[in-house]
Scaffold this motif. Structure first.
Motif, short mmCIF file in Angstrom:
data_model
loop_
_atom_site.label_atom_id
_atom_site.label_comp_id
_atom_site.label_asym_id
_atom_site.label_seq_id
_atom_site.Cartn_x
_atom_site.Cartn_y
_atom_site.Cartn_z
N GLU A 1 0.66 -1.30 0.03
CA GLU A 1 -0.17 0.03 -0.15
C GLU A 1 0.83 1.20 -0.06
O GLU A 1 0.68 2.39 -0.66
N LEU A 2 1.92 1.40 0.97
CA LEU A 2 2.88 2.24 0.89
C LEU A 2 3.54 2.58 -0.61
O LEU A 2 3.59 3.79 -1.10
N ASP A 3 3.94 1.52 -1.17
CA ASP A 3 4.29 1.59 -2.53
C ASP A 3 3.33 2.12 -3.58
O ASP A 3 3.66 2.99 -4.30
N TYR A 4 2.19 1.76 -3.42
CA TYR A 4 1.10 2.44 -4.29
C TYR A 4 1.10 3.68 -4.08
O TYR A 4 0.96 4.80 -4.82
N PHE A 5 0.75 4.11 -2.77
CA PHE A 5 0.47 5.62 -2.50
C PHE A 5 1.59 6.35 -2.94
O PHE A 5 1.64 7.46 -3.47
N GLN A 6 3.02 5.85 -2.79
CA GLN A 6 4.02 6.53 -3.27
C GLN A 6 4.15 6.72 -4.82
O GLN A 6 4.33 7.99 -5.37
N ASN B 1 2.59 14.54 -8.28
CA ASN B 1 3.59 15.69 -8.33
C ASN B 1 4.27 15.77 -9.80
O ASN B 1 4.36 16.98 -10.27
N ASN B 2 4.25 14.79 -10.69
CA ASN B 2 4.52 15.04 -12.22
C ASN B 2 3.63 15.83 -12.95
O ASN B 2 3.96 16.72 -13.50
#
Length: 216
Positions: A94-99, A106-107
């Motif tokens: 989940e953290l990887d997905y949110f990141q 941001n892009n």
């Protein structure tokens, strides 16, 4: 066997001076001799064998209870560790997905900021060049004044509410074409007569002006 302390005797702590005196080797040897000759009585914690048996039996029962509890909680503990492992794995995903989503946003924000700056620069470039030349430059203002003068003073048209400069220009163009058609339909002799009359009037005006200048 109970051994007396050299730092605590008669219920009082010894002072620094007393400690210095105890560092005397001869005195320490004499104290040790007296203790060996007249040792202090030993203190027994268990007076009957049943007391020791009771203590060991209690320790045995307590150890058995610990082992029983360990056997009961072993499976839940293993399941808990497995759940914790799965939870860590899921949380990391989940953290990887949110990141990834945060980086994507941001892009996108950076791209929109770049487009905004590009459009802003282009807008002000058009405003200060093409738009200014077509609307607010001195030559454009002169043309507007000339058109309004011809439209209102020469042709006597005084309509209001023009949305742009093109409206009176179109009307002037139509009127100009109409006058050309009228001039084309006139008799050539009439045109020459009008031209001669105009020249004669102009000559008379110039003659009067010359006479007035001489009189002054």
């Amino acid at each position: 066997k109970h051994l007396p302390s050299h730092e605590y005797q008669s219920g009082e702590f010894v002072t620094d001076n007393d400690l210095v005196e105890t560092l005397n080797i001869d005195k320490m040897i004499e104290v040790a001799k007296r203790e060996l000759q007249n040792p202090y009585p030993a203190h027994l914690y268990f007076k009957r064998p049943q007391q020791m048996l009771y203590l060991f039996r209690s320790m045995e029962l307590q150890s058995r209870e610990y082992l029983l509890q360990l056997s009961k909680t072993d499976v839940p503990y293993r399941l808990l560790r497995e759940r914790i492992k799965q939870l860590k794995y899921t949380t990391q995903k989940e953290l990887d997905y949110f990141q990834y989503y945060i980086d994507f946003l941001n892009n996108e924000i950076d791209r929109e900021i770049h487009n905004e700056n590009h459009l802003k620069e282009k807008f002000f470039r058009i405003l200060n060049s093409m738009f200014y030349d077509g609307v607010a430059s001195p030559s454009t203002l002169k043309l507007k004044i000339c058109i309004e003068y011809v439209y209102e003073q020469i042709f006597g048209r005084c309509e209001e509410g023009h949305q742009s400069l093109q409206d009176p220009m179109k009307i002037l163009e139509v009127m100009y074409e109409d006058y050309n058609l009228r001039l084309d339909s006139l008799d050539f002799s009439i045109v020459n007569q009008a031209r001669n009359d105009f020249f004669a009037q102009d000559l008379k005006t110039m003659t009067n002006a010359l006479k007035a200048q001489r009189e002054l």
